[in-house]
Design an enzyme around this catalytic site. Structure first.
Site, PDB file in Angstrom:
ATOM      1  CE1 TYR A  17      26.279  30.109  34.138  1.00  0.00           C
ATOM      2  CE2 TYR A  17      25.885  30.386  31.650  1.00  0.00           C
ATOM      3  CZ  TYR A  17      26.357  30.939  32.676  1.00  0.00           C
ATOM      4  OH  TYR A  17      27.534  31.648  32.471  1.00  0.00           O
ATOM      5  CE  LYS A  22      25.500  33.848  35.228  1.00  0.00           C
ATOM      6  NZ  LYS A  22      26.387  34.759  35.804  1.00  0.00           N
TER       7      LYS A  22
HETATM    8  N1  LIG Z   1      33.843  31.907  30.935  1.00  0.00           N
HETATM    9  C1  LIG Z   1      32.682  32.235  30.326  1.00  0.00           C
HETATM   10  O1  LIG Z   1      32.668  31.842  29.100  1.00  0.00           O
HETATM   11  C2  LIG Z   1      31.529  33.107  30.883  1.00  0.00           C
HETATM   12  C3  LIG Z   1      30.668  33.573  29.759  1.00  0.00           C
HETATM   13  C4  LIG Z   1      29.543  34.341  30.338  1.00  0.00           C
HETATM   14  C5  LIG Z   1      29.397  34.284  31.815  1.00  0.00           C
HETATM   15  N2  LIG Z   1      30.383  33.794  32.752  1.00  0.00           N
HETATM   16  C6  LIG Z   1      30.195  34.238  34.164  1.00  0.00           C
HETATM   17  O2  LIG Z   1      31.421  34.382  34.664  1.00  0.00           O
HETATM   18  C7  LIG Z   1      31.548  33.928  36.166  1.00  0.00           C
HETATM   19  C8  LIG Z   1      32.387  32.813  36.215  1.00  0.00           C
HETATM   20  O3  LIG Z   1      33.915  33.395  36.070  1.00  0.00           O
HETATM   21  P1  LIG Z   1      34.893  33.195  35.031  1.00  0.00           P
HETATM   22  O4  LIG Z   1      34.289  32.749  33.947  1.00  0.00           O
HETATM   23  O5  LIG Z   1      35.702  34.373  35.293  1.00  0.00           O
HETATM   24  O6  LIG Z   1      35.665  31.938  35.802  1.00  0.00           O
HETATM   25  P2  LIG Z   1      36.480  31.448  37.039  1.00  0.00           P
HETATM   26  O7  LIG Z   1      35.755  29.992  37.217  1.00  0.00           O
HETATM   27  O8  LIG Z   1      37.712  31.631  37.020  1.00  0.00           O
HETATM   28  O9  LIG Z   1      35.936  32.439  38.098  1.00  0.00           O
HETATM   29  C9  LIG Z   1      34.829  32.208  39.147  1.00  0.00           C
HETATM   30  C10 LIG Z   1      35.399  32.587  40.324  1.00  0.00           C
HETATM   31  O10 LIG Z   1      34.361  32.692  41.162  1.00  0.00           O
HETATM   32  C11 LIG Z   1      34.525  31.796  42.353  1.00  0.00           C
HETATM   33  N3  LIG Z   1      33.239  31.542  42.988  1.00  0.00           N
HETATM   34  C12 LIG Z   1      32.567  30.492  42.460  1.00  0.00           C
HETATM   35  N4  LIG Z   1      31.702  30.141  43.173  1.00  0.00           N
HETATM   36  C13 LIG Z   1      31.694  30.925  44.222  1.00  0.00           C
HETATM   37  C14 LIG Z   1      31.061  30.866  45.640  1.00  0.00           C
HETATM   38  N5  LIG Z   1      30.148  30.076  45.918  1.00  0.00           N
HETATM   39  N6  LIG Z   1      31.561  31.827  46.353  1.00  0.00           N
HETATM   40  C15 LIG Z   1      32.499  32.328  46.455  1.00  0.00           C
HETATM   41  N7  LIG Z   1      33.377  32.483  45.047  1.00  0.00           N
HETATM   42  C16 LIG Z   1      32.747  31.618  44.180  1.00  0.00           C
HETATM   43  C17 LIG Z   1      35.567  30.942  41.855  1.00  0.00           C
HETATM   44  O11 LIG Z   1      36.565  30.453  43.027  1.00  0.00           O
HETATM   45  C18 LIG Z   1      36.271  31.855  40.935  1.00  0.00           C
HETATM   46  O12 LIG Z   1      37.429  32.579  41.633  1.00  0.00           O
HETATM   47  C19 LIG Z   1      30.079  33.259  36.107  1.00  0.00           C
HETATM   48  O13 LIG Z   1      29.148  34.392  36.806  1.00  0.00           O
HETATM   49  C20 LIG Z   1      29.767  32.849  34.895  1.00  0.00           C
HETATM   50  O14 LIG Z   1      28.165  32.813  34.648  1.00  0.00           O
HETATM   51  C21 LIG Z   1      31.440  33.106  32.076  1.00  0.00           C
END
Ligand SMILES: NC(=O)c1ccc[n+]([C@@H]2O[C@H](COP(=O)([O-])OP(=O)(O)OC[C@H]3O[C@@H](n4cnc5c(N)ncnc54)[C@H](O)[C@@H]3O)[C@@H](O)[C@H]2O)c1
Length: 255
Positions: free
Chosen positions: A156, A160
C-alpha cells in the site's frame, strides 16, 4: 451552498462511499454536475439519489477503474451525458494488509492496478476533454502512507508513493494548458476502508487504538474533513496551487 463549483462537471472515482461519497455530496451541493465512477453500483446509486433529493445533479457510471476498456467507456459516457469533465477527483483505491513476506506477486500487481494504474487510465481518458474545455483541476487521493510507513503495508505504501509523484508530474506537464493537479493526503479516516485498516492492523498486533490515533492526529478524521480539502483543490479558490501534497491529518506527518 456557495456555488464554488458552479458550471463544473466533476468526475469522482470511488465516489460512492467514504470520502468519495462525502465529496460527491459536497461537490454537488457546491453546484457541480457530479459523475460517480465506481464499481459499487448500488452504493453509488444511493449517493446519487441523496444528491438528487437535495436538488443536485449526479449520474452513476459503473466501472472497475483498473480496467482500461471500462475506464474509457465510462469517461466517454460521462462526456456524452454531462459534457467534458473540468474536475477529476481520482479517489478510488484500496489496501492489502499483510506481513511483507506473506504477500504475493498477484497482490502487488492487483493493488498497483487499483491504486496507481487507475490514476493513469482515468487521467489519460479525461485530459483531452478537459484541455478542449479550456482547463480544469485534478485531485488525486494519496495518503500519509506516502511518507509515513506502517508495518504490514509495504504494498500500500508504495502505491501511495507513486500517487504522490503522479500528481506532481501531471502538474508540471499540463500547467501550460490550464490544468492543475494536486494530491490530497488523508490520515486515518472513518470510512469502510479506514475502519477495515484499523481492524486488520490490530489483528496483526499493530497499535492503532483510539489512544494511538489520538496521539498521532488528535482524533480519527471524518470523511467530510477530506471532502472539504478536496473541494478547495477542485475549486478556483486554489487556482495558483499546483503540484502540492495537501495533508489532511491534523499534524500526523508534522511531527
Ligand atoms: N480511510 C482512510 O483512513 C484513508 C487514509 C488515506 C487514504 N485513503 C484512501 O482513500 C481511498 C479509499 O476510500 P475511502 O477511505 O473513502 O473508503 P471506501 O472504501 O468507502 O471508498 C472507496 C471507494 O472506491 C471504490 N473502489 C474501490 N476499488 C475500485 C475499483 N477497482 N474500481 C472502481 N471503484 C473502486 C469503492 O467501491 C468505494 O466506493 C483509497 O484511495 C485510500 O488509499 C484512505
Amino acid at each position: 451552498m456557495t456555488g464554488r463549483l458552479a458550471g463544473k462537471v466533476a468526475i469522482i472515482s470511488g465516489g460512492a462511499t467514504g470520502m468519495g461519497g462525502a465529496s460527491s455530496r459536497l461537490f454537488a451541493s457546491e453546484g457541480a454536475k457530479v459523475a460517480i465512477i465506481d464499481r459499487n453500483k448500488s452504493a453509488a446509486e444511493e449517493t446519487a439519489h441523496i444528491i438528487r433529493l437535495a436538488g443536485g445533479v449526479a449520474e452513476v457510471f459503473q466501472a472497475d477503474v483498473s480496467d482500461e476498456d471500462q475506464v474509457n467507456a465510462a469517461v466517454k459516457a460521462v462526456e456524452g451525458a454531462l459534457g467534458p469533465a473540468t474536475v477529476l477527483f481520482n479517489h478510488a483505491g484500496t489496501i492489502v494488509i499483510k506481513p511483507f513476506l506473506e504477500t504475493t506477486l498477484e497482490e502487488w500487481d492487483w493493488l498497483h492496478a487499483v491504486n496507481v494504474r487507475s490514476m493513469f487510465l482515468m487521467t489519460r481518458a479525461v485530459l483531452p476533454g478537459m484541455i478542449a474545455a479550456g482547463g480544469g483541476s485534478i485531485v488525486c487521493t494519496s495518503s500519509i502512507s506516502a511518507v509515513a510507513a506502517t508495518p504490514m503495508e509495504v504494498l500500500y505504501d508504495t502505491t501511495k508513493g507513486a500517487v504522490h509523484m503522479f500528481a506532481r508530474a501531471i502538474a508540471v506537464e499540463f500547467r501550460d494548458r490550464n490544468i492543475r493537479c494536486n494530491a490530497v493526503c488523508p490520515g486515518f479516516i472513518r470510512t469502510p476502508h479506514g475502519l477495515r485498516e484499523v481492524a486488520e492492523l490490530t489483528a496483526h498486533g499493530v497499535d492503532v487504538s483510539e489512544a494511538a490515533i489520538a496521539a498521532q492526529q488528535g482524533r480519527i478524521g471524518e470523511p467530510e474533513d477530506v471532502a472539504r480539502a478536496a473541494l478547495y483543490l477542485a475549486s478556483d479558490d486554489s487556482q495558483f496551487v499546483n503540484g502540492v501534497h495537501l495533508f489532511v491529518d491534523n499534524g500526523f506527518t508534522a511531527i
